[in-house]
Scaffold this motif. Structure first.
Motif, short mmCIF file in Angstrom:
data_model
loop_
_atom_site.label_atom_id
_atom_site.label_comp_id
_atom_site.label_asym_id
_atom_site.label_seq_id
_atom_site.Cartn_x
_atom_site.Cartn_y
_atom_site.Cartn_z
N TRP A 125 0.84 -1.19 0.00
CA TRP A 125 0.00 0.00 0.00
C TRP A 125 0.88 1.25 0.00
O TRP A 125 0.61 2.21 -0.72
CB TRP A 125 -0.93 -0.01 1.23
CG TRP A 125 -1.61 1.30 1.42
CD1 TRP A 125 -2.67 1.78 0.69
CD2 TRP A 125 -1.27 2.32 2.35
NE1 TRP A 125 -3.01 3.03 1.12
CE2 TRP A 125 -2.17 3.39 2.14
CE3 TRP A 125 -0.31 2.45 3.34
CZ2 TRP A 125 -2.12 4.55 2.89
CZ3 TRP A 125 -0.26 3.60 4.10
CH2 TRP A 125 -1.16 4.63 3.87
N ILE A 128 2.54 1.95 -3.42
CA ILE A 128 1.52 2.33 -4.42
C ILE A 128 0.95 3.72 -4.12
O ILE A 128 0.56 4.45 -5.03
CB ILE A 128 0.43 1.23 -4.47
CG1 ILE A 128 0.98 -0.03 -5.12
CG2 ILE A 128 -0.81 1.69 -5.21
CD1 ILE A 128 1.65 0.18 -6.44
N VAL A 137 0.24 6.00 -7.48
CA VAL A 137 -0.45 5.10 -8.41
C VAL A 137 -1.87 4.88 -7.92
O VAL A 137 -2.84 5.18 -8.62
CB VAL A 137 0.31 3.77 -8.55
CG1 VAL A 137 -0.50 2.79 -9.38
CG2 VAL A 137 1.66 4.00 -9.18
N GLY A 138 -2.01 4.35 -6.69
CA GLY A 138 -3.34 4.18 -6.10
C GLY A 138 -4.26 3.27 -6.86
O GLY A 138 -5.26 3.72 -7.42
N TYR A 139 -3.92 1.94 -6.88
CA TYR A 139 -4.80 1.00 -7.59
C TYR A 139 -6.19 0.96 -6.97
O TYR A 139 -7.17 0.77 -7.66
CB TYR A 139 -4.22 -0.40 -7.54
CG TYR A 139 -3.01 -0.59 -8.40
CD1 TYR A 139 -3.08 -0.33 -9.76
CD2 TYR A 139 -1.82 -1.02 -7.88
CE1 TYR A 139 -1.97 -0.51 -10.56
CE2 TYR A 139 -0.70 -1.20 -8.67
CZ TYR A 139 -0.79 -0.95 -10.02
OH TYR A 139 0.30 -1.11 -10.81
N GLY A 140 -6.25 1.09 -5.66
CA GLY A 140 -7.54 0.99 -5.00
C GLY A 140 -7.82 -0.39 -4.44
O GLY A 140 -8.91 -0.64 -3.96
N ASP A 141 -6.82 -1.31 -4.51
CA ASP A 141 -7.05 -2.63 -3.89
C ASP A 141 -6.89 -2.56 -2.38
O ASP A 141 -7.47 -3.36 -1.66
CB ASP A 141 -6.12 -3.68 -4.50
CG ASP A 141 -4.67 -3.26 -4.47
OD1 ASP A 141 -4.41 -2.04 -4.33
OD2 ASP A 141 -3.78 -4.10 -4.61
N MET A 142 -6.13 -1.60 -1.90
CA MET A 142 -5.99 -1.36 -0.46
C MET A 142 -6.10 0.13 -0.22
O MET A 142 -5.48 0.90 -0.94
CB MET A 142 -4.62 -1.81 0.04
CG MET A 142 -4.46 -3.28 0.22
SD MET A 142 -2.74 -3.64 0.59
CE MET A 142 -2.66 -3.31 2.34
N TYR A 143 -6.87 0.51 0.77
CA TYR A 143 -6.87 1.92 1.18
C TYR A 143 -7.34 1.99 2.62
O TYR A 143 -8.10 1.14 3.08
CB TYR A 143 -7.75 2.78 0.26
CG TYR A 143 -9.09 2.21 -0.04
CD1 TYR A 143 -10.15 2.37 0.84
CD2 TYR A 143 -9.32 1.51 -1.21
CE1 TYR A 143 -11.37 1.83 0.57
CE2 TYR A 143 -10.54 0.95 -1.49
CZ TYR A 143 -11.58 1.12 -0.60
OH TYR A 143 -12.81 0.59 -0.85
#
Lengths: 429, 429, 429, 429
Positions: A362, A365, A370-376
Motif C-alpha cells: 500500500w 503504491i 499510483v493508487g490502484y484501489g485494492d488497499m486503502y
C-alpha cells in the motif's frame, strides 16, 4: 642574492601591464616563481624564470596574462585569492601553476567553481578516459595506430569495425539494421506466443497443450538464436582483448540472453520431451523469459538508451539515495499503517493490512501516487497517515530524481557531441 | 585644512590607474575615506589613509582594486552604485568598506545579487556556524584545540571520536557497520513478527496467542535494545556538553526509540504477564511501534538522509506554505464537493460524501493524483469540480516543492563538500 | 560649422580613454550627440554637449563610461551594437541614451537580454507600480506624505494602519491574530456541522432535522459574522479611496463571503422559519457554502498565499494556455475514446462511455494520472488510445506549469524582499 | 618579402592597444592575416590588409577589438584558443574570421559554448529560416518585395493577408473570430449529438434511430462544413505557391477534417439512405469523428498551440527517445509480470494476465502512475516487480520530458518575440 636584491626595485611587465616588484610581494608568496627570481645570482639564471629582462628600465618581462597576475598581486596584498571573472577558469589555473601557486590557495567558493568547471570539461579534454569509463564502444583511438603487419589482421580489423561501429560502412549499417530487425522479430514472437488464440492454434497443430511454442514460432526462434550466437561469436573472435570483451556490460547481457536457450535445449535433451520436469518446469519458463533482455541490445543503436545506461552508471549514488529514502519511508509508514488499520482494531478484519510487508505494498503504491484501489485506509487516523504518506512520497521521490535528471541531460549532450564528432571524423576520412 | 585644499588638485593612483581628485568627488561622497583625506593637516596624517604619497607628481597611491574604484567614481558622478561585473561580489564589498561606503548604497538589484551571493557562501566562510546549525556532528574545530591534561580525558576523546566520526578509525568503522546491522536486524524482526505464518508459529510454540512475540524474536529484540542502550549511554558519558547532547535531534530520536521498550517491560512487570491490560493494550502496541524510528539512526551513516534532515530544517517555511496551500485547497474543495454530491441531493444516498471531513479524504487523494477509486464524484457538477480540483492540486503541490528541491540540491552539495574535506583532513593527518 | 570641422581632427577623452574623433564616426552615427558637437559654432556652445574642452591638446572630455563608448565606436565601425558584457545592462542603456542612441539599435539577441533584465528589475526600481499591480496593500508611499491637518484624520490614519499593516504595531498584530482565529473557528464550525454525529446531536436538541445548525454552532456563526462585518465596515470607512477599496480582490471576496449570511437571514425572515422554501432550499445551502471563501482572508497574513495570488494574476496567459491544452486534448481524446469503446460496438453496453461529455471525465482523470478506476477502456484500440492519452497528458499539463513555477519563484522573492524591507523600515522608524 | 622582414620589428596597434609583431607570432599562426602581411612587397599592398600604417613609429593600425586580439596572441604563445569572456561570443567569432582563424581552433569547451550560443541566436539573425522551418505563416518577407503589376494581384494579396494574418486588419480579425466561433459550434454539436437525451430527441423527431443526426444538428453541420470549405478554397486560390500550400501541416489537417464529410455524403448517395451499409457503417462513424481535428485549426489563433506544434517538430528526437524508453520498459516489465502472475502459477486463474500484450496495459497504467485498479499484481514477487516498475516508470518518463520542457520554453519565447515584433511592425506601418 646580491643581484636579487637589486631586482627588488625593478618592475614586472606581465602581458604589457607593469607591476612594482616589492619585497612585500615576495614575502607573502614565498613558494612562488618570484621568490626564485629573487634568489637568482646572475642575469642568465634570471632568464630561466622570465621571458626577458631589460637592464636599462630594470624591467622583467613575462608573456603571461596580465589580469591573472593582478589577481595574484591582490592575493599578496589582501590575502584572498579569487578567480578572475574575465578569464576562463582553466586558463586561470594554468596561470596559477606557472606562478607557483596551486588551486588549494583559492577561496573556498572559487575553488568549488573551479572543481565544477573541471568536472564539466574533463570528458572533453581526455576523451580516452570517457571511452573506458562506460565501455560501450571500443577504444579505437588507442588501438587505431597499431601496425597490422599481415593481411589476416587487416581483415579482422575490417570485420571488427563492421560489427562495432554501425556508421563505419554500408555493410556495417546493413548489419546493424538486420540486428535490430532480428531483435524486434524475436520480441514479437515472444509476445504473440502468450496470446490465447495463438496458443490454442499451436496446441491444435501439435495435438496437445504440451508446449507453449507452436511450430512456426519455434522455427523463428531458432533462426534468431542462431543469428545472435553467430554475431556474438564473431565479435568475440575479432576483439583485441578477449578478457575486456567479456566484461563489457552489453556483452554480458548478450550472453545472459543467449545462454538460457541452450540450457533449456540441453535439459530437454537430457530429460526427454515428455518428462515430468518440462511440464511444470518453472525454471525453464524463467530461462525463456531471460530472452526479453535482448531488447537491451538496441542500446548499441539508440543514443537515448546509451544515455540512460551512462546515467545509471554515474548516478549509482543517487539511485542508492532514492532506494534508502523509499526504504525508510516504506518501513515507517507501513508499520504505522498496519498498526492503525489492523493492530488497534479490537476485532481485526481487514486481512490486507494484517502484516507490515503487505502494508508495504500500500505504501509504495500510495507514495508513487499510483493508487490502484485494492488497499486503502478506512479509519480516520489511517487516512490522515495516508495523506501524509502521499505528500511526503511526492517530495521524497522527487528529490533524488532531480539529480538524475541533471546527470541525464549532461550525459546526453556528451554522447551527442561525441557521436557528431565521430560522424564528422568519418566523413572527413 | 589648507593642506587638504592643496590636495584637491592632485591625482589618485588606485591600483595603477590614475583618477583626478576633484572637490566634486568629495562633495558627493561626504562620509568616505576621501573626505577624511581632505581634512588631513599634514603629510604624516595623510599616510594613515593612503598607502603612499608622491610630493613631486602630487599623487596619492592606494594598493586597491582599480575597477572597483572606477565604479565608485561613477557613483559620485551619476548617482548609481553598481556591482562591478568583472569582480567577485565579495571582493567588491571589501573595496566598498575600505572606501567608507556600505552595501546599502548599491542599486536595489545589485544589492539583491550581493545578498544572494553572501547566502551561498556563508556556510563555507564560517563553517562553525554551519556545524551548530544542524548539529548532526560535534564541533570538533571548536574543541579540537583544547588541552586534555590527563590520560583519562585522552581516552574519552578517543572513544568520542570512535562513536561520533565513523571514518576516524578502523574501530569506528566497525562500530558504525555493527550499528547499521543491528538497526536492520531489529527492523526485519519487527516486520516478520506481523506475518501471519510467523505469528502462528510463535503462537504454536507458546501454546496460545497471548503474545505477538515468539521466543527467538524476543531474544533478538532484547539484544538489539541492549546494544542501542549501551551505545547511547556511552556516547552520552563521553560527550563534552551533556546539555547540548540531549537537545540534538538524532539523540532525541534515540531516546524516543529506546524508552518505550523499558516502559512496556515496566508495565508488564507491574501488571503481570496475563493481566487484562496487556491483552488489549493499545498503548503498548503504539509504544512498540515507536521502535520503527530507529531507522532514522541510519542518518548518521547516509549522506542522503542527512541532506534530507538539513533540507527539512531549512525549508520549514516552505513546508508551512505547502501545508497552508493543501489545507486551504482541501477546505474549499471538500466543502463544495460535499455540497454538490450530497447536500444538493434531495434524497442523499452517497453516505461517503455525508460530511466535509470525509470529503477531505477524497480531495487529498485526488489533488495528489493518487485516486484509489473508493470515492469519486458521480454528478456532472461534482465531476467538473473534480477536474478543477485535480489540476489545481498538481499546480499547488508542485509550487512549494520547487523550493524544497533547490534547497535539497544546495544542502547536498554542502554536505558532500564538507564530507570530502573531512576525509581529506583525515588522510593528511 | 567651421569650428566643427576643426574639431574633426581632435580626440575624445571618455572616462580617461582617448578615441580619435573621425568624420567617419559622425557619418555613421548621424543622430547622436557627436554630430551635434560637429555643428557647434563656438566653444561655449560646445561645452553644452561635453564636460570639458582642452584647446591645447584639442581634446574633448566626457565623464562617461569608457567601455560603453568603445562599444559604440565599434558599432560605428562594424555596424553591430552589442551590450558590453562587463557592464550592468541598465548602465549601458543610460550610456546609449546619453550618446543619443536607443535600445532599438542593439543586436536582436542583446535587445532581448536587455528587455529581460528590465523586466526583472522593474518592480524594484518603480515599487509604486508593483503596489498598484496587485493591490493587496495600500499604497502608503503615495499617500504617506499627505498633510493630515486635523486630529480626526490622524486617528483614521492610525486605525487604517492598524487594520492594513499587520506588523505596524502591537494592536495591529493582536487584530491580525484575532482575525486568523475567527476564520479558523468559523471553518471548524462549518466542517463539524456536516458531521453525522453533530447533526443528530443538533437535531436531538431541536427536536427535528429542520435545521443543519445546532444552537451553539449558530451562536458561534453569528459572532464570527459580526466580527467580519465590523472589520470590513471599519476598513471601508477609514480607506482613502472608497472606489478603489471595493475593487480590490481581497475586499470583493470579503463581501462575497459575508453577504450570503444576510441574504439567507433576510429570506428566512421573509418566508418564515418553517416555510417550504427553506426546507429544500438549494440556494440557501449554496449561499451558506460561500462562507468557505473566508479562508482566502488568510492571504492577508501568509506570504505563500499572497505569492499564489500574484502568480495567478501574472500567469493568466499561461493559465489560459493550460486551459486550451486541456480542452483541446479532452475533446479529441474523449471523442475517439467514445467511438472506440462505444460507437464501434455493434451492441453497445458500456453505458459509461455512451456520450462524449461522459468520456471527458475519463480523459481528465487519466491525463492527470488520477485514475479512480470507475471508467477504463477494455477494448485493445481503446487501451492503446488510453496509453497515448495518459502520456500526452503528462507532457501537456507539465508544459505550461513550468512557466507558472518560474513566475511563482519570482513572485515569492519579490514579496519576501518587500516584506523584509517593510519590516526594516518599521524598525528604523 | 624584404619589406615584410623589416616589418617584423614593428608593433601592431589593435584598437588602441600595442602588441609587438614578432616572427614567433607569424610562425605559430601560419594561415592568418599576419602571415600575409609579412609577405607584402610594398606599403600599398600592406594597406589592403590593415587599416593604416605609420612609417615613423613603424606601427600597423587595425580598427579591431583589442581584447579579442590579445586572446589570439595568447593562443600563439600558449597554444590554447579560448573565448574572451568579456565579449559577445558572436563578436569574437567575427574577430577570429577577420584574423584568418576559424572556430575549429577553439578549445573544445569554448567551441561547445559558441555552438550553443549560435543555436540560440540563429532564428533571430536569419528569421526567414525560422519561417520556413515550421511553415505556420507565409513568408511575407520573401514575397513582400514583389512587384504586383496589375490590380487583380493587388486584390489577391489583400485577401491573402486577410486570411493568413489575423492581426493585419479589422476584416481579418472578424474573419479569425468567425472561424474560431464556427469551430467551437461544430465541436459543441458533435459532443451533444452523442448525449442520450439528444439522440432520443432526434430519433423521436425522425421516427426511428436510423441516423445519429437530428435535423437541427444536421443543418448546423452543413453550414460549418460549407464555411470551412469556402475558407480553405479561397486560401488555396490566393496562395502564391500551390504546391507548398498543400504540404503545410495545418492545411493537411484542414483537408483531412473536411474530406470525410464529402466522402460520407457520396457513400450515402451511392448506396441509398436506408442501405444496410450505412446502418452499421463503422467506417462512416470513424470518418465522422475525423471532424474533431478541426480543433487543431485553433492553432492559427493561439500562441500556446503554435508553440506546442513547433516543440513537437523540434523534439521529434526526444519524442522517439520517450517512445523507445516506454517501449523497452513495457516489453521487459510486461513479460516478467505475465510470468510471475500467470506463468508460474500451476493452475493459472488470473485471466487478465494471460498474455504479454494484456500485461502491457498494466505496465503503462502503472508506469504513468494512473493505476485504475482493474489489474494489479497479487503475488509477492509480482508486487516487488510492480514497485520497481512504478519507480522506474517515474524516472524513465521524466527524463526525456525534461528536454521537451526546455524546448517548449525556448519555442514560446521565440514565438512571443516574433508575434510582438509583427504587431509592432503593423502599428508602425
Amino acid at each position: 642574492w646580491l643581484f636579487g636584491r637589486l631586482l627588488s626595485g625593478c618592475t614586472l611587465n606581465v602581458g604589457g601591464r607593469r607591476f612594482p616588484f616589492t619585497a612585500d610581494l615576495v614575502t607573502h608568496l614565498p613558494l612562488s616563481r618570484l621568490s626564485r627570481l629573487n634568489r637568482c645570482a646572475s642575469e642568465s639564471e634570471l632568464l630561466e624564470f622570465c621571458d626577458d629582462y631589460d637592464r636599462e628600465t630594470n624591467e622583467l618581462f613575462f608573456d603571461r596574462h596580465s589580469d591573472a597576475f593582478s589577481f595574484i598581486v591582490a592575493y599578496a596584498q589582501h590575502g584572498a585569492l579569487r578567480l578572475a571573472p574575465s578569464m576562463c577558469e582553466l586558463s586561470f589555473l594554468n596561470e596559477l601553476l606557472y606562478w607557483g601557486l596551486d588551486s588549494a590557495e583559492l577561496q573556498t567558493c572559487c575553488q568549488r567553481r573551479l572543481d565544477q568547471r573541471m568536472n564539466d570539461c574533463y570528458v572533453h579534454f581526455f576523451p580516452e578516459c570517457r571511452f573506458s569509463d562506460y565501455g560501450l564502444y571500443y577504444q579505437k583511438d588507442q588501438y587505431g595506430g597499431r601496425d597490422f603487419g599481415n593481411k589476416c589482421q587487416g581483415w579482422m580489423e575490417t570485420i571488427r569495425r563492421t560489427f562495432e561501429e554501425p556508421t563505419s560502412s554500408l555493410a556495417a549499417q546493413v548489419l546493424a539494421t538486420l540486428s535490430v530487425i532480428f531483435v524486434i522479430i524475436s520480441m514479437v514472437v515472444l509476445c504473440t506466443s502468450t496470446l490465447p488464440d495463438w496458443q490454442s492454434l499451436g496446441a491444435a497443430q501439435q495435438g496437445d497443450r504440451r508446449s507453449h511454442r507452436s511450430v512456426p514460432s519455434g522455427l523463428v526462434e531458432s533462426i534468431c538464436i542462431g543469428w545472435f550466437t553467430a554475431e556474438c561469436t564473431l565479435r568475440f573472435l575479432v576483439s583485441y582483448d578477449k578478457c575486456e570483451f567479456v566484461r563489457r556490460p552489453l556483452n554480458v547481457i548478450d550472453i545472459l540472453a543467449i545462454a538460457p536457450y541452450y540450457i533449456s535445449v540441453l535439459v530437454s535433451f537430457l530429460t526427454g520431451e515428455d518428462s515430468e520436469l518440462q511440464r511444470a518446469g518453472v525454471m525453464l519458463r524463467v530461462l525463456r523469459m531471460m530472452r526479453i533482455f535482448w531488447l537491451i541490445k538496441l542500446a548499441r543503436h539508440f543514443l537515448g538508451l546509451q544515455t540512460l545506461g551512462l546515467t545509471l552508471r554515474r548516478c549509482y549514488r543517487e539511485m542508492l539515495t532514492l532506494l534508502v529514502f523509499v526504504g525508510v519511508a516504506m518501513a515507517i509508514f507501513s508499520a504505522w499503517a498496519q498498526l492503525l488499520e489492523y493492530g488497534l482494531d479490537p476485532v481485526p478484519e481487514a486481512s490486507d493490512w494484517a502484516s507490515i510487508p503487505s502494508a508495504c505494498w500500500w505504501v509504495i503504491i500510495s507514495m508513487t501516487t499510483v493508487g490502484y484501489g485494492d488497499m486503502y485506509p478506512v479509519t480516520v487516523a489511517g487516512r490522515v497517515l495516508g495523506g501524509v504518506c502521499v505528500v511526503s512520497g511526492i517530495v521524497l521521490l522527487a528529490l533524488p530524481i532531480t539529480f538524475i535528471y541533471h546527470s541525464f541531460v549532461q550525459c546526453y549532450h556528451e554522447l551527442k557531441f561525441q557521436s557528431s564528432r565521430d560522424h564528422a571524423g568519418l566523413c572527413s576520412e
